[in-house]
Design an enzyme around this catalytic site. Sequence first.
Site, PDB file in Angstrom:
ATOM      1  N   GLU A   1      47.091  -2.964  -3.439  1.00 41.19           N
ATOM      2  CA  GLU A   1      45.841  -2.733  -2.724  1.00 41.19           C
ATOM      3  C   GLU A   1      45.544  -4.010  -1.934  1.00 41.19           C
ATOM      4  OE1 GLU A   1      42.436  -1.630  -5.099  1.00 41.19           O
ATOM      5  OE2 GLU A   1      41.174  -1.527  -3.308  1.00 41.19           O
TER       6      GLU A   1
ATOM      7  N   ARG B   1      52.855  -5.158 -18.206  1.00 42.54           N
ATOM      8  CA  ARG B   1      52.533  -6.119 -17.160  1.00 42.54           C
ATOM      9  C   ARG B   1      52.874  -7.525 -17.619  1.00 42.54           C
ATOM     10  NH1 ARG B   1      47.829  -4.720 -14.798  1.00 42.54           N
ATOM     11  NH2 ARG B   1      47.306  -6.788 -14.081  1.00 42.54           N
TER      12      ARG B   1
ATOM     13  N   LYS C   1      43.374 -10.075  -9.674  1.00 46.85           N
ATOM     14  CA  LYS C   1      42.845 -10.396  -8.349  1.00 46.85           C
ATOM     15  C   LYS C   1      41.345 -10.640  -8.378  1.00 46.85           C
ATOM     16  CE  LYS C   1      45.222  -7.095  -6.288  1.00 46.85           C
ATOM     17  NZ  LYS C   1      45.468  -5.997  -5.370  1.00 46.85           N
TER      18      LYS C   1
HETATM   19  P1  ATP Z   1      44.858  -6.815 -10.230  1.00 52.87           P
HETATM   20  O1  ATP Z   1      44.322  -6.324 -11.534  1.00 52.87           O
HETATM   21  O2  ATP Z   1      45.280  -8.230 -10.251  1.00 52.87           O
HETATM   22  O3  ATP Z   1      43.991  -6.469  -9.056  1.00 52.87           O
HETATM   23  P2  ATP Z   1      46.254  -4.510  -9.604  1.00 52.87           P
HETATM   24  O4  ATP Z   1      47.149  -3.793 -10.520  1.00 52.87           O
HETATM   25  O5  ATP Z   1      44.923  -3.907  -9.391  1.00 52.87           O
HETATM   26  O6  ATP Z   1      46.171  -6.000 -10.047  1.00 52.87           O
HETATM   27  P3  ATP Z   1      47.535  -3.726  -7.230  1.00 52.87           P
HETATM   28  O7  ATP Z   1      47.437  -4.321  -5.893  1.00 52.87           O
HETATM   29  O8  ATP Z   1      46.976  -2.381  -7.437  1.00 52.87           O
HETATM   30  O9  ATP Z   1      46.869  -4.767  -8.202  1.00 52.87           O
HETATM   31  O10 ATP Z   1      49.011  -3.812  -7.789  1.00 52.87           O
HETATM   32  C1  ATP Z   1      50.188  -3.468  -7.103  1.00 52.87           C
HETATM   33  C2  ATP Z   1      51.275  -3.264  -8.120  1.00 52.87           C
HETATM   34  O11 ATP Z   1      51.494  -4.462  -8.853  1.00 52.87           O
HETATM   35  C3  ATP Z   1      50.903  -2.192  -9.103  1.00 52.87           C
HETATM   36  O12 ATP Z   1      52.008  -1.326  -9.260  1.00 52.87           O
HETATM   37  C4  ATP Z   1      50.605  -2.955 -10.367  1.00 52.87           C
HETATM   38  O13 ATP Z   1      50.887  -2.203 -11.508  1.00 52.87           O
HETATM   39  C5  ATP Z   1      51.501  -4.179 -10.239  1.00 52.87           C
HETATM   40  N1  ATP Z   1      50.962  -5.301 -10.993  1.00 52.87           N
HETATM   41  C6  ATP Z   1      49.730  -5.849 -10.904  1.00 52.87           C
HETATM   42  N2  ATP Z   1      49.559  -6.823 -11.807  1.00 52.87           N
HETATM   43  C7  ATP Z   1      50.721  -6.904 -12.513  1.00 52.87           C
HETATM   44  C8  ATP Z   1      51.184  -7.712 -13.607  1.00 52.87           C
HETATM   45  N3  ATP Z   1      50.407  -8.654 -14.166  1.00 52.87           N
HETATM   46  N4  ATP Z   1      52.433  -7.503 -14.059  1.00 52.87           N
HETATM   47  C9  ATP Z   1      53.232  -6.581 -13.495  1.00 52.87           C
HETATM   48  N5  ATP Z   1      52.864  -5.787 -12.479  1.00 52.87           N
HETATM   49  C10 ATP Z   1      51.622  -5.933 -11.986  1.00 52.87           C
HETATM   50 MG    MG Z   2      44.335  -2.277  -8.432  1.00 46.32          MG
END
Ligand code: ATP
Ligand code: MG
Length: 547
Positions: free
Chosen positions: A34, A259, A269
């Site tokens: 995102e 994760r 984020k």
């Molecule tokens: P955040 O909680 O930091 O905003 P998010 O999952 O909301 O992370 P996205 O931009 O939606 O962020 O993530 C893009 C991809 O990265 C998704 O497939 C998510 O599962 C993966 N991802 C995010 N954080 C991790 C992590 N700590 N380890 C592995 N994969 C991750």
């Molecule tokens: Mg997200």
Amino acid sequence: MSEIPAANFIRNIIANDLAAGKNDGKVCTRFPPEPNGYLHLGHVKSICLNFGMANEFGGSCNLRFDDTNPEKENAEYMDSIKKDVHWLGFEWHKLRHASDYFPELLEYAYQLIDQGAAYVDSQSSEEIRANRGTLTEPGTNSPYRDRSPEENRQLFDEMVAGKHPDGSHVLRAKINMASPNINMRDPVIYRIRHAAHFHAGDDWKVYPMYDYTHCLSDMIEGITHSLCTLEFEDHRPLYDWVLSTLETPCHPQQIEFARLNMEYTVLSKRRLIQLVQENHVNGWDDPRMPTIAGLRRRGIPASGLRRFCEKIGISKADGTIEISYFENVIRDTLNTEAARRMVVLNPIKLSITSLPEGHEEIYRLPNHPQNPEMGEREVPFSNTLYIEAEDFSENPPAKWKRLALGESVRLRGSYVITCEEVIKDEAGNIIELKCRHDPDTLGKNPEGYKANGVIHWVSAPHAVDAEVRHYGLLFNQANPMAAENFLDTLNPNSLQVLDHAKAEPATRADIGTSYQLERQGYYAIDPDSNADKLVLNLTVSLRETGK
Ligand code: ATP
Ligand code: MG
């Protein structure tokens, strides 16, 4: 560096699918961030997995912006994500936005309405929440649940046309308000938002929800394996429900993995945005940040990040990586890749009285002691040098391996010198060491006496002024998120600046170049460098320092 790949259960699933002839022998993955912030180390794991599996099996991986929240997303974040994925060394097959599919997603929504599988709910968001039930109690049907497809179509038309204010209606999937899985209790699939979208423009008044958007976007792109983190496991039934109910031409397989969590590091984020906006750090690319931009500025090489991800593997079990494990991988990578340089961090002047004023020699020293292919650099030497203040002792302890009055030491790549006099200022501070050199010791051992050890040095008239930034851990607790407020665990001493350092001339190079500074650690050239001053960031020390 050849290494045995760590366990990765997804690799096995894909290999088995290919062996069974599934998906016409194709592998298509996607990385779906995102654009609501900068990418962090957790995303690196997901990027390496999605692009890595596609590359390994001759498939393709798309970069897809999951942009369904217009208020939180912007083009700056999008551009940073593209830059970071490229920098990590990956090429996407197609660049897509989930918002590219808004027209198709809308068609599918009408299809669900016509099938009697979606309805417009006019309860308030509080009522919807209250009627959702709990983990132990089923939800309650909405009074609007049995609206006819015609009425739903009419109302949804009006929502799409912008005739209703935010929050007045939503479109919900009609599944089961008594499902033990709360995600299946008639989830909202569209909400009204009178908001401009950075990519899709100003015309949209309804926006699809993540769960509805994601599976359909995967399907439209022909994704075969939709890899996501474990928190989406409970969403998989909804992912599958949407695709089966719409009888889509293909049905990607969602597979969840654990994760990445790491000690002393916050990987969210939302929290990272807080650190930036409240000025706890100097921006997204502050070298203390776990963002890709911060890691890059700190000097962590992309190859080291890829290697780290390969080594930690992919599993279903949540865990936390030790910070020392991460640093060891980076250290090993830089040990192989980084050229050697001499930089004096805390300089003290050293004069060689046995050489005439203006004496100069130029040495050619190897860039890397084990890798001749990395070539040599010119290192100027003269009768006035800088050495580390810590490399001289007035009261040397037993077995002192450096310089002391009357003692001898080798200058790396140069002569053995002996200290004959210590000059102090009125306050008693040492301001200069006067030494004699032994002309017969260039490239050979002295005869009849022993040098204590080897120290690094920089020729004073040739030296480049440098500011050296030493970074510590940003947080002083292994799990900052366990604290009531993670900001309370910020380490107040995470940055120390040494602003009188002296570097050998060949240290000047492009921004981002990494070096091993002899006897100090691994450092990278910071973008704050200019014609007058070199700025170096500590990437990682030579040895584990402990916390
Ligand atoms: P955040 O909680 O930091 O905003 P998010 O999952 O909301 O992370 P996205 O931009 O939606 O962020 O993530 C893009 C991809 O990265 C998704 O497939 C998510 O599962 C993966 N991802 C995010 N954080 C991790 C992590 N700590 N380890 C592995 N994969 C991750
Ligand atoms: Mg997200």
